[in-house]
Design a protein around this motif. Structure first.
Motif, PDB file in Angstrom:
ATOM      1  N   GLN A 109       2.013   6.657  11.460  1.00  0.00           N
ATOM      2  CA  GLN A 109       2.012   5.927  10.194  1.00  0.00           C
ATOM      3  C   GLN A 109       0.756   5.076  10.053  1.00  0.00           C
TER       4      GLN A 109
ATOM      5  N   LYS B 205      -1.896   7.329   8.920  1.00  0.00           N
ATOM      6  CA  LYS B 205      -1.708   7.650   7.500  1.00  0.00           C
ATOM      7  C   LYS B 205      -2.218   6.508   6.629  1.00  0.00           C
TER       8      LYS B 205
ATOM      9  N   THR C 215      -5.980   6.371   6.743  1.00  0.00           N
ATOM     10  CA  THR C 215      -6.504   7.495   5.955  1.00  0.00           C
ATOM     11  C   THR C 215      -6.517   7.144   4.475  1.00  0.00           C
TER      12      THR C 215
END
Length: 127
Positions: A55, A58, A61
């Motif tokens: 996570q 993510k 990103t």
């Protein structure tokens, strides 16, 4: 002359304090620490440390993309762990998100992190 901009995206957790998700100065982006919060619910993901690390990547990103880059553009990554025994898991998951040349990196053991999570990461990206 400095070209300074605030980077913000709804695809990553909203700042829960007096900071920005990232600040871009010219072609350098300073990424604030990301913890394993689901940006839609602002709750910590379940599933253990591997899910937390995923996570965080993510979230990083999403902020990188909002700034016009990607994880591959990170040149310095700081990883904060409440248990350095999870370092091998970080390496395994990081290998799925990065390719050589890898960013410069530090892994730091800390007593605790916000919301009781096991991992937080921040970094510097050049685009």
């Amino acid at each position: 002359m400095l070209n300074k901009a605030v980077i913000s995206t709804e695809k990553a957790p909203a700042a829960i304090g007096t900071y920005s998700q990232a600040i871009k100065v010219n072609n350098t982006v300073y990424l604030s620490g990301q913890i394993p919060l689901n940006p839609e619910t602002m709750t910590v993901v379940g599933g253990g440390i591997a899910a937390e690390i995923e996570q965080v990547f993510k979230n990083l990103t999403a902020v990188c993309e909002e700034a016009g880059g990607s994880l591959k553009d990170i040149v310095k990554l700081n990883i904060f762990l409440t248990d350095l025994g999870n370092f091998a898991t970080v390496n395994e998951i990081m290998a799925r998100h990065f390719a050589e040349p890898y960013p410069a990196r530090a892994a730091i053991g800390v007593k605790e992190l916000p919301k009781g999570v096991g991992v937080e990461m921040d970094g510097i990206m050049v685009i």
